[in-house]
Design an enzyme around this catalytic site. Structure first.
Site, PDB file in Angstrom:
ATOM      1  N   HIS A   1       0.581  -1.428  -0.396  1.00 39.29           N
ATOM      2  CA  HIS A   1      -0.162   0.402  -0.091  1.00 39.29           C
ATOM      3  C   HIS A   1       0.897   1.552   0.086  1.00 39.29           C
ATOM      4  CE1 HIS A   1      -2.852  -3.069   1.918  1.00 39.29           C
ATOM      5  NE2 HIS A   1      -3.499  -2.808   0.911  1.00 39.29           N
TER       6      HIS A   1
ATOM      7  N   VAL B   1       4.133  -6.040  -4.430  1.00 40.00           N
ATOM      8  CA  VAL B   1       5.440  -5.813  -3.743  1.00 40.00           C
ATOM      9  C   VAL B   1       5.521  -7.291  -2.959  1.00 40.00           C
ATOM     10  CG1 VAL B   1       6.465  -4.373  -1.446  1.00 40.00           C
ATOM     11  CG2 VAL B   1       5.175  -3.248  -3.521  1.00 40.00           C
TER      12      VAL B   1
ATOM     13  N   SER C   1      -2.392  -7.879   3.240  1.00 37.75           N
ATOM     14  CA  SER C   1      -2.745  -8.175   4.843  1.00 37.75           C
ATOM     15  C   SER C   1      -3.801  -9.338   5.251  1.00 37.75           C
ATOM     16  CB  SER C   1      -4.766  -7.155   4.741  1.00 37.75           C
ATOM     17  OG  SER C   1      -4.209  -5.600   3.688  1.00 37.75           O
TER      18      SER C   1
END
Ligand code: PAF
Length: 274
Positions: free
Chosen positions: A33, A172, A182
């Site tokens: 993020h 990533v 998450s």
């Protein structure tokens, strides 16, 4: 960093702030993020992030209630990343009455992840459309890890003539290759050690195609079997055309291999462009 939960306050704060670039999230932020927030700066004058765990995109047996909510830590990360404005609506702000109007994506919402998560992309498209109306950005960034989501939003923006440039950010990864997500936080230590296998299988598949393999169904089957032998429960491993996620009729068009598989109770997704 300014933080707003009411739509009217957000709009007032964004008045005359130049070109607005937007990164929507559901919070529980990780380096993936933050990389989107940093890339966002190159696309506008004011960087706006949102945090909203969107009930509409979760199925009845999915993890809406236990989805990690880490608001204060997220705010610290966003402020450190130079985000100007955070939109963090409550459910009452964004859904003050039951949502009865939806953005219904076409058939692409029913394949791959959509086959296993009915209604998911309708919920995503609806909330993203609504967030776009609140923020009114000129550009918006989405991670490529959610490849099908990115494609559905890009097509939605084009077909509905939204004046918003949709930008895809590279996935990533942790040092061992696991795509940051998450949901990685749900993995036990043993599962976390096993999790990079998903990306390794996708790499193997890509290398096989680069090396001249053409039987795509066989490659998909072998990758699925290899994961399942290692204790995963695989929803799909699929090689598709990058342009539209359709089944390719050869290996000449740009391809993408996508996978979704469960490790214990955690469903992981990943993809690799070929
Ligand atoms: O990718 C996500 O985190 C969500 O699907 C999004 C785009 C923020 C919509 O709720």
């Amino acid at each position: 960093m300014q933080i707003h939960s009411a739509i009217a306050d957000l709009r007032a704060a964004l008045h005359q702030r130049g070109r607005v670039v937007f990164v929507p999230t559901m919070g529980n932020l990780h380096a993936g993020h933050i990389s989107l927030m940093q890339q966002a700066r190159a696309h506008g004058d004011t960087v706006v992030a949102s945090i909203f765990v969107n009930r509409l995109q979760f199925g009845p047996n999915e993890d809406f209630d236990k989805y990690p909510r880490t608001f204060q830590a997220d705010c610290d990360k966003l402020a450190a990343a130079g985000v100007d404005v955070l939109f963090a609506p409550t459910e009452a702000d964004l859904y003050p009455e039951p949502q009865e109007y939806f953005i219904e994506p076409p058939a692409i919402q029913n394949v791959l992840d959509g086959e296993f998560r009915p209604g998911h992309f309708r919920g995503v498209a609806t909330v993203v459309g609504k967030l776009f109306n609140c923020v009114q950005p000129q550009a918006a960034l989405f991670g490529k890890k959610d490849y099908q989501q990115l494609m559905i939003i890009r097509n939605m923006a084009r077909q509905l003539a939204l004046p918003i440039a949709i930008v895809g950010g590279e996935t990533v990864r942790a040092d061992d290759g696991l795509a940051l997500s998450s949901r990685n936080g749900y993995l036990s230590a043993t599962e976390r050690a096993e999790a990079p296998r998903l990306y390794r299988e996708l790499n193997r598949l890509r290398d096989a195609i680069r090396g001249g393999a053409t039987d795509l169904a066989r490659l998909e089957r072998e990758a699925t079997e290899s994961l399942d032998r290692a204790g995963w429960k695989t929803d799909y491993v699929a090689i598709r055309r990058q342009a539209d996620l359709a089944v390719p009729d050869g290996v000449n068009a740009p391809l993408v291999a996508l996978a979704a598989s469960r490790l214990g109770a955690t469903r992981l997704i990943d993809n690799i462009e070929i």
